[in-house]
Design a protein around this motif. Structure first.
Motif, short mmCIF file in Angstrom:
data_model
loop_
_atom_site.label_atom_id
_atom_site.label_comp_id
_atom_site.label_asym_id
_atom_site.label_seq_id
_atom_site.Cartn_x
_atom_site.Cartn_y
_atom_site.Cartn_z
N MET A 94 0.71 -1.47 -0.11
CA MET A 94 -0.04 0.08 -0.28
C MET A 94 1.19 0.98 0.04
N ALA A 95 0.42 1.87 -0.63
CA ALA A 95 1.28 3.34 -1.17
C ALA A 95 0.89 4.02 0.85
N THR A 96 2.54 5.01 1.09
CA THR A 96 2.34 5.35 1.96
C THR A 96 1.41 7.00 1.79
N SER A 97 1.53 7.13 0.87
CA SER A 97 0.97 8.91 0.90
C SER A 97 0.37 9.29 -0.98
N GLU A 98 0.11 10.15 -1.32
CA GLU A 98 -0.31 10.92 -2.05
C GLU A 98 -0.02 12.49 -2.89
N ILE A 99 0.33 12.77 -3.19
CA ILE A 99 1.03 14.35 -3.97
C ILE A 99 0.35 14.64 -5.25
N ILE A 100 -0.89 15.93 -4.77
CA ILE A 100 -0.81 16.59 -6.08
C ILE A 100 -0.16 17.68 -5.85
N TYR A 101 -0.26 18.33 -6.96
CA TYR A 101 0.25 19.21 -7.82
C TYR A 101 -0.46 20.08 -7.82
N LYS A 102 -0.57 21.15 -6.97
CA LYS A 102 -1.33 22.45 -7.17
C LYS A 102 -1.41 23.82 -7.23
N GLY A 103 0.09 23.72 -8.50
CA GLY A 103 0.35 24.84 -9.38
C GLY A 103 1.36 25.66 -8.40
N ASP A 104 1.88 26.80 -9.12
CA ASP A 104 2.55 27.86 -8.13
C ASP A 104 2.91 26.70 -7.25
N ARG A 155 3.97 24.72 -5.36
CA ARG A 155 2.58 24.32 -3.84
C ARG A 155 2.53 22.81 -4.53
N THR A 156 2.37 21.56 -3.34
CA THR A 156 2.32 20.75 -3.84
C THR A 156 1.71 20.14 -2.29
N GLU A 157 0.35 19.43 -2.16
CA GLU A 157 -0.67 18.39 -1.20
C GLU A 157 -0.19 17.52 -0.83
N ALA A 158 -0.10 16.96 0.31
CA ALA A 158 0.69 15.22 -0.12
C ALA A 158 -0.10 14.68 1.64
N THR A 159 -1.30 13.74 0.88
CA THR A 159 -1.67 13.18 1.80
C THR A 159 -1.66 11.69 2.63
N HIS A 160 -1.40 11.69 4.08
CA HIS A 160 -0.78 10.62 4.70
C HIS A 160 -2.58 9.95 4.63
N LEU A 161 -1.45 8.69 3.78
CA LEU A 161 -2.82 7.99 3.50
C LEU A 161 -3.65 6.72 4.33
N GLN A 162 -2.79 6.61 5.14
CA GLN A 162 -3.58 6.26 6.62
C GLN A 162 -4.82 6.73 7.31
N SER A 163 -3.81 8.05 7.91
CA SER A 163 -4.66 8.21 8.48
C SER A 163 -5.39 9.70 7.69
N GLY A 164 -4.72 10.45 6.28
CA GLY A 164 -6.15 11.47 5.64
C GLY A 164 -5.66 12.89 6.11
N GLU A 165 -3.68 12.76 7.15
CA GLU A 165 -3.75 14.48 7.47
C GLU A 165 -2.58 14.75 5.99
N LYS A 166 -2.57 15.69 5.71
CA LYS A 166 -2.70 16.39 4.69
C LYS A 166 -0.98 17.36 5.25
N ILE A 167 -0.55 17.44 4.07
CA ILE A 167 0.97 18.96 4.51
C ILE A 167 1.15 19.59 3.35
#
Length: 134
Positions: free
Chosen positions: A1-11, A13-25
């Motif tokens: 299982m993956a640890t996180s998913e990361i989305i490029y938000k533009g400018d 900036r990225t948003e990383a989601t910890h898949l087990q907890s749903g917490e974001k950075i």
């Protein structure tokens, strides 16, 4: 299982989601590399993960021995190099003042800090300066 998913938000900036907890950075590029510096940069996270890992492993060692570490902390300084751009030094300073640790407890805590998985995972060319203030 993956640890996180990361989305490029533009400018830059990225948003990383910890898949087990749903917490974001959120990360931003630093000001010295075309960014706004409004959040941790990816290399800030690298540096911060070292301090967090060291405190976690110290906490495990302390819990096993009945040592109270609640409220202790550390500061982390990241030094960047160029050509190529990379982290060249990490300085971690632990603030353990106001506690009456025995010499044996100090040795256990310092050993634990320097054996955390992140410490061992960093490239050996990255200089690591670790200090403990009692």
């Amino acid at each position: 299982m993956a640890t996180s998913e990361i989305i490029y938000k533009g400018d830059l900036r990225t948003e990383a989601t910890h898949l087990q907890s749903g917490e974001k950075i959120i990360t931003d590029a630093p000001v010295d590399n075309q960014g706004k510096g409004q959040a941790f940069s990816p290399t800030d996270l690298l540096a911060t993960s070292l301090g967090s890992c060291m405190l976690t492993i110290m906490g495990i060692a302390a819990r096993e021995r009945g040592i109270d570490l609640d409220g202790i902390g550390c500061s982390v300084t990241k030094i960047m190099g160029t050509d190529p751009r990379r982290v060249t030094e990490l300085h971690v300073s632990f603030d353990l003042k106001g506690r009456d640790f025995s010499d044996k407890e100090k040795a256990v805590l310092e050993h634990a800090a320097k054996t955390c998985p992140v410490f061992y995972s960093l490239h050996p060319e990255i200089r690591k300066e670790i200090t403990f203030q009692y």
